[in-house]
Design a protein around this motif. Structure first.
Motif, PDB file in Angstrom:
ATOM      1  N   LYS A  91      64.729  51.536   6.393  1.00  0.00           N
ATOM      2  CA  LYS A  91      66.095  51.420   6.904  1.00  0.00           C
ATOM      3  C   LYS A  91      66.228  51.860   8.359  1.00  0.00           C
ATOM      4  O   LYS A  91      66.827  51.178   9.176  1.00  0.00           O
ATOM      5  N   LYS A  92      65.637  53.034   8.688  1.00  0.00           N
ATOM      6  CA  LYS A  92      65.849  53.539  10.044  1.00  0.00           C
ATOM      7  C   LYS A  92      64.888  52.932  11.054  1.00  0.00           C
ATOM      8  O   LYS A  92      64.945  53.230  12.238  1.00  0.00           O
ATOM      9  N   THR A  93      63.994  52.042  10.584  1.00  0.00           N
ATOM     10  CA  THR A  93      62.978  51.450  11.453  1.00  0.00           C
ATOM     11  C   THR A  93      63.497  50.216  12.195  1.00  0.00           C
ATOM     12  O   THR A  93      62.921  49.797  13.186  1.00  0.00           O
ATOM     13  N   ARG A  94      64.585  49.669  11.682  1.00  0.00           N
ATOM     14  CA  ARG A  94      65.113  48.414  12.255  1.00  0.00           C
ATOM     15  C   ARG A  94      65.351  48.505  13.759  1.00  0.00           C
ATOM     16  O   ARG A  94      64.952  47.616  14.509  1.00  0.00           O
ATOM     17  N   PHE A 110      54.442  44.234  11.589  1.00  0.00           N
ATOM     18  CA  PHE A 110      54.835  45.556  11.080  1.00  0.00           C
ATOM     19  C   PHE A 110      54.101  45.830   9.767  1.00  0.00           C
ATOM     20  O   PHE A 110      54.157  45.019   8.837  1.00  0.00           O
ATOM     21  N   PHE A 111      53.389  46.971   9.715  1.00  0.00           N
ATOM     22  CA  PHE A 111      52.620  47.369   8.529  1.00  0.00           C
ATOM     23  C   PHE A 111      53.233  48.633   7.918  1.00  0.00           C
ATOM     24  O   PHE A 111      52.875  49.744   8.317  1.00  0.00           O
ATOM     25  N   ALA A 124      60.126  44.843   3.030  1.00  0.00           N
ATOM     26  CA  ALA A 124      59.655  43.519   3.469  1.00  0.00           C
ATOM     27  C   ALA A 124      60.824  42.535   3.525  1.00  0.00           C
ATOM     28  O   ALA A 124      60.950  41.736   4.454  1.00  0.00           O
ATOM     29  N   HIS A 125      61.694  42.628   2.542  1.00  0.00           N
ATOM     30  CA  HIS A 125      62.855  41.738   2.471  1.00  0.00           C
ATOM     31  C   HIS A 125      63.853  42.030   3.592  1.00  0.00           C
ATOM     32  O   HIS A 125      64.285  41.130   4.313  1.00  0.00           O
ATOM     33  N   ASP A 126      64.188  43.313   3.746  1.00  0.00           N
ATOM     34  CA  ASP A 126      65.250  43.699   4.685  1.00  0.00           C
ATOM     35  C   ASP A 126      64.854  43.545   6.150  1.00  0.00           C
ATOM     36  O   ASP A 126      65.723  43.399   7.011  1.00  0.00           O
ATOM     37  N   LEU A 127      63.549  43.627   6.457  1.00  0.00           N
ATOM     38  CA  LEU A 127      63.137  43.601   7.864  1.00  0.00           C
ATOM     39  C   LEU A 127      62.499  42.274   8.272  1.00  0.00           C
ATOM     40  O   LEU A 127      62.020  42.122   9.396  1.00  0.00           O
ATOM     41  N   VAL A 133      56.261  41.187   8.237  1.00  0.00           N
ATOM     42  CA  VAL A 133      55.989  42.438   7.520  1.00  0.00           C
ATOM     43  C   VAL A 133      54.761  42.295   6.621  1.00  0.00           C
ATOM     44  O   VAL A 133      54.660  41.350   5.837  1.00  0.00           O
ATOM     45  N   HIS A 134      53.826  43.236   6.761  1.00  0.00           N
ATOM     46  CA  HIS A 134      52.613  43.280   5.932  1.00  0.00           C
ATOM     47  C   HIS A 134      52.604  44.590   5.148  1.00  0.00           C
ATOM     48  O   HIS A 134      52.059  45.593   5.627  1.00  0.00           O
TER      49      HIS A 134
END
Ligand code: AVJ
Length: 324
Positions: A91-94, A110-111, A124-127, A133-134
């Motif tokens: 969440k806070k990575t966005r 993004f891993f 994976a879904h949200d970002l 996303v991996h």
């Protein structure tokens, strides 16, 4: 780890969880590892804690990342992939991923590394709109090795270690972990580490002993988790939440204190444990940091500080380190 549901969750019954419980409750000072807070209920309780007025840590972390994402991105090489240790749902990575968008056409890679498959799936879904996303459902250093194997030529890495998860390690273990991390990386790679700072004692204590009782519920739920997963008969009402500030170690410790003499059996761990009245189980340490300590820690572990951002409302530091 926004939620350190990140850290670990969903543990196979009768195996590692059982042997950890056996070992921890067999010690003179009984203890349980804080990763066992985070079953579904524990993760929900932690999420609720982040909304408490008394617990400013997560909001400070998010605020700093939102405010300084462009500044952080300006110090990172353009060709860069991002790895997050204990991403949780990310969440806070966005905000940071948004600021790191490659100039023309390219997709940011993004891993996220986490042991919770559920959290990774949501991440994976949200970002998906801001990165390729991996997800890596692995322990931190195993996940690092997997992500590093995917490094492209001329690409740099940015590792995120947010939410003061570093504070849950004993200080010597934190240093050892960071040293291992820098040894996996190359000069020019970076680490963004979030750490909660030492503040007024009453304020720190209130954050871990809130009047709403959420932290007490969060702490007691570790026994509920053991009851459910390991067929134990802990009577949660016979234990009470206790939080203390350990001044020499500069950490908050959470304990569960036995309200009376009692015996508990844990079927899946093949274990019967006796508690004296007042005896405690040590469930978590949250180390708090001093700013100069961060520079010292970076220096000891193969990094150097590139920049730091401190939240004034809730003293917390976002520290950007580069590999020497
Ligand atoms: C997310 C692990 C940093 O130690 O403050 C919150 C977990 N424990 N309230 C912390 C926690 C009690 C939190 N960390």
């Amino acid at each position: 780890m926004s939620t350190p549901a990140s850290a670990l969750s969903r543990i196979k019954p009768g195996t590692e969880f059982a042997s950890d419980v056996r070992a921890g409750l067999g010690k003179t000072q009984k203890e349980l590892h804080s990763k066992y807070f985070y079953d579904d209920l524990g993760s929900a309780l932690f999420e609720a804690i982040t909304h408490l007025p008394e617990y400013g840590l997560t909001r400070a972390d998010e605020r700093l990342l939102r405010l300084h994402a462009p500044g952080i991105a300006s110090l990172i090489p353009a060709q860069c992939a991002v790895i997050e240790l204990g991403s949780g749902t990310g969440k806070k990575t966005r905000s940071i991923l948004t600021a790191l968008q490659p100039p023309a056409g390219g997709r940011l890679r993004f891993f996220p590394i986490d042991v919770s498959a559920d959290a990774l799936a949501r991440c994976a879904h949200d970002l998906a709109d801001v990165a390729e996303v991996h997800p890596l459902e692995q322990l931190y250093l195993d996940g690092m090795a997997s992500a590093i194997a995917e490094r492209k030529p001329d690409e740099n890495l940015l590792v995120l270690f947010l939410g003061s998860t570093i504070g849950n390690f004993e200080r010597p273990c934190a240093a050892e972990f960071l040293r291992n991390l820098s040894q996996c990386l190359q000069p020019g790679d970076a680490l963004l580490v979030g750490a909660d700072l030492v503040k007024n004692r009453e304020r720190m204590l209130a954050a871990y002993d809130d009047p709403t009782g959420l932290t007490a519920a969060f702490n007691l739920n570790i026994l509920g988790h053991i009851n459910r997963e390991l067929r134990a008969d802990f009577e949660l009402r016979n234990f009470e939440h206790h939080a203390t500030w350990n001044e020499p170690e500069r950490r908050i410790e959470m304990h569960l204190r036995s309200r009376k003499a009692q015996t508990v059996s844990i079927a899946e761990a093949d274990l019967t444990v006796h508690f004296e009245p007042g005896e405690t189980i040590w469930t978590e340490s949250s180390h708090k940091f001093l700013l100069p300590e961060m520079a010292e820690l970076a220096g000891q572990t193969g990094f150097q500080i590139a920049a730091q951002w401190v939240d004034n409302e809730w003293p917390f530091v976002e520290s950007l380190w580069t590999v020497r």
